[in-house]
Design a protein around this motif. Structure first.
Motif, PDB file in Angstrom:
ATOM      1  N   ARG A 170       1.195  -0.920  -0.359  1.00  7.27           N
ATOM      2  CA  ARG A 170      -0.100   0.070  -0.277  1.00  7.27           C
ATOM      3  C   ARG A 170       0.734   1.688   0.086  1.00  7.27           C
ATOM      4  NH1 ARG A 170      -1.999   3.404   3.267  1.00  7.27           N
ATOM      5  NH2 ARG A 170      -0.609   2.846   4.996  1.00  7.27           N
ATOM      6  N   LEU A 171       1.332   1.630   0.976  1.00  8.86           N
ATOM      7  CA  LEU A 171       2.937   2.664   0.653  1.00  8.86           C
ATOM      8  C   LEU A 171       3.524   2.500  -0.466  1.00  8.86           C
ATOM      9  CD1 LEU A 171       4.190   2.137   4.062  1.00  8.86           C
ATOM     10  CD2 LEU A 171       2.515   3.563   3.639  1.00  8.86           C
ATOM     11  N   GLN A 172       4.159   1.859  -0.765  1.00  5.58           N
ATOM     12  CA  GLN A 172       4.687   1.676  -2.044  1.00  5.58           C
ATOM     13  C   GLN A 172       3.510   1.982  -3.420  1.00  5.58           C
ATOM     14  OE1 GLN A 172       7.607   0.959  -2.997  1.00  5.58           O
ATOM     15  NE2 GLN A 172       7.398   1.870  -4.809  1.00  5.58           N
ATOM     16  N   ARG A 173       2.258   1.849  -3.224  1.00  2.59           N
ATOM     17  CA  ARG A 173       1.555   2.456  -4.600  1.00  2.59           C
ATOM     18  C   ARG A 173       1.396   3.316  -4.126  1.00  2.59           C
ATOM     19  NH1 ARG A 173      -1.258  -2.669  -3.280  1.00  2.59           N
ATOM     20  NH2 ARG A 173      -2.763  -1.436  -1.928  1.00  2.59           N
ATOM     21  N   ASP A 174       0.921   4.466  -2.738  1.00  4.16           N
ATOM     22  CA  ASP A 174       0.978   5.519  -2.400  1.00  4.16           C
ATOM     23  C   ASP A 174       2.196   6.289  -3.266  1.00  4.16           C
ATOM     24  OD1 ASP A 174      -1.319   4.855  -1.512  1.00  4.16           O
ATOM     25  OD2 ASP A 174      -0.793   4.898   0.793  1.00  4.16           O
ATOM     26  N   ARG A 175       3.538   5.990  -3.068  1.00  3.83           N
ATOM     27  CA  ARG A 175       4.355   6.632  -3.211  1.00  3.83           C
ATOM     28  C   ARG A 175       4.287   6.578  -5.223  1.00  3.83           C
ATOM     29  NH1 ARG A 175       7.117   4.387   1.259  1.00  3.83           N
ATOM     30  NH2 ARG A 175       7.963   2.044   0.059  1.00  3.83           N
ATOM     31  N   ASP A 176       4.461   5.422  -5.654  1.00  7.35           N
ATOM     32  CA  ASP A 176       4.088   5.331  -6.678  1.00  7.35           C
ATOM     33  C   ASP A 176       3.034   6.322  -7.982  1.00  7.35           C
ATOM     34  OD1 ASP A 176       6.250   3.540  -7.591  1.00  7.35           O
ATOM     35  OD2 ASP A 176       4.854   1.835  -7.259  1.00  7.35           O
ATOM     36  N   ARG A 177       1.864   6.776  -7.460  1.00 13.09           N
ATOM     37  CA  ARG A 177       0.943   7.408  -7.632  1.00 13.09           C
ATOM     38  C   ARG A 177       1.180   8.532  -7.354  1.00 13.09           C
ATOM     39  NH1 ARG A 177      -2.542   5.850  -4.277  1.00 13.09           N
ATOM     40  NH2 ARG A 177      -3.252   3.874  -5.342  1.00 13.09           N
ATOM     41  N   ALA A 178       2.039   9.426  -5.642  1.00 11.91           N
ATOM     42  CA  ALA A 178       2.794  10.420  -6.134  1.00 11.91           C
ATOM     43  C   ALA A 178       3.051  10.558  -6.507  1.00 11.91           C
ATOM     44  CB  ALA A 178       2.865  10.907  -4.676  1.00 11.91           C
ATOM     45  N   ASP A 179       4.358   9.897  -7.326  1.00  6.80           N
ATOM     46  CA  ASP A 179       4.830   9.810  -8.379  1.00  6.80           C
ATOM     47  C   ASP A 179       4.885  10.512 -10.049  1.00  6.80           C
ATOM     48  OD1 ASP A 179       7.281   9.444  -6.506  1.00  6.80           O
ATOM     49  OD2 ASP A 179       8.047   7.964  -7.363  1.00  6.80           O
ATOM     50  N   ARG A 180       3.838   9.814  -9.911  1.00  9.56           N
ATOM     51  CA  ARG A 180       3.150   9.662 -10.993  1.00  9.56           C
ATOM     52  C   ARG A 180       2.369  11.046 -11.306  1.00  9.56           C
ATOM     53  NH1 ARG A 180       1.768   4.079 -10.501  1.00  9.56           N
ATOM     54  NH2 ARG A 180      -0.494   5.120  -9.566  1.00  9.56           N
ATOM     55  N   THR A 181       1.715  11.491 -10.334  1.00 17.04           N
ATOM     56  CA  THR A 181       0.834  12.587 -10.383  1.00 17.04           C
ATOM     57  C   THR A 181       2.024  13.879 -10.264  1.00 17.04           C
ATOM     58  OG1 THR A 181      -1.055  12.083  -8.920  1.00 17.04           O
ATOM     59  CG2 THR A 181       0.076  14.379  -8.893  1.00 17.04           C
TER      60      THR A 181
END
Length: 204
Positions: free
Chosen positions: A56-67
């Motif tokens: 979940r933390l990795q997905r949140d980081r990836d989503r923030a990087d994509r944004t």
């Protein structure tokens, strides 16, 4: 005969007398080390308790990087752009196209409008007129768009060669012509200048 001198430790704090109180205030606690002070200021890092939490933390980081990357691309930041959009010559081509109203940018809206009209349930007489307009407008728009695209390509390539003599200009003319065919609100990276060359202020 010789009295023994009392030596004060070097690292002992020198007492300071408060002139108002007439007493010597004490610290009451030892001076913290620099590493301890910095450690308190840092926010505590908690490791994920299980694999699901780590995902979940990795997905949140990836989503923030994509944004962050998408917003940077829309702003035209060089490090976030696609390879085809990078370089000063490509930026010049984008600004050259965006600062002008070219016939090519109306090609897709006109075609879309005519297609929608042709699919509406008009009476037979009106429908035949719409289809006639559609059949005539398509070649007419192409006649206007093709010379405009050739002009845009040659003009941008010529001006870019004069402005950036040491840059690789391969495909820059085609790049400008394709951008000129896109609907302005749908262009990526987003236009940074308005028609006439007026800069668009960045959004907060």
């Amino acid at each position: 005969m010789f009295r023994r001198r009392i030596q004060t430790p070097v690292d002992s704090p020198v007492p300071v007398t408060d002139p108002k109180l007439g007493t010597t205030p004490g610290k009451g606690r030892p001076t913290p080390k620099r590493s301890e002070s910095q450690g308190r200021r840092r926010s505590p890092m908690t490791a994920p308790s299980n694999r699901k939490e780590a995902y979940r933390l990795q997905r949140d980081r990836d989503r923030a990087d994509r944004t962050r990357a998408r917003e940077g691309m829309l702003r035209g930041e060089e490090r976030y752009l696609q390879p085809r959009d990078r370089g000063p010559a490509r930026k010049f081509a984008r600004e050259w196209v965006d600062s002008r109203r070219l016939p090519g940018q109306y090609f897709l809206p006109v075609m879309l409008g005519i297609m929608i009209l042709s699919m509406l349930p008009f009476p037979v007489e009106v429908r035949s007129i719409v289809l006639a307009v559609y059949s005539v407008s398509v070649p007419l728009v192409l006649v206007l768009v093709i010379p405009s695209s050739l002009y845009t390509s040659n003009k941008v390539k010529k001006e870019a060669a004069a402005k950036f003599p040491d840059e690789n200009l391969k495909g820059v003319g085609f790049y400008a012509a394709m951008r000129a065919l896109q609907i302005r609100p749908l262009r990526y990276p987003k236009p940074t200048v308005r028609p006439g060359g007026i800069p668009i202020p960045p959004k907060n």
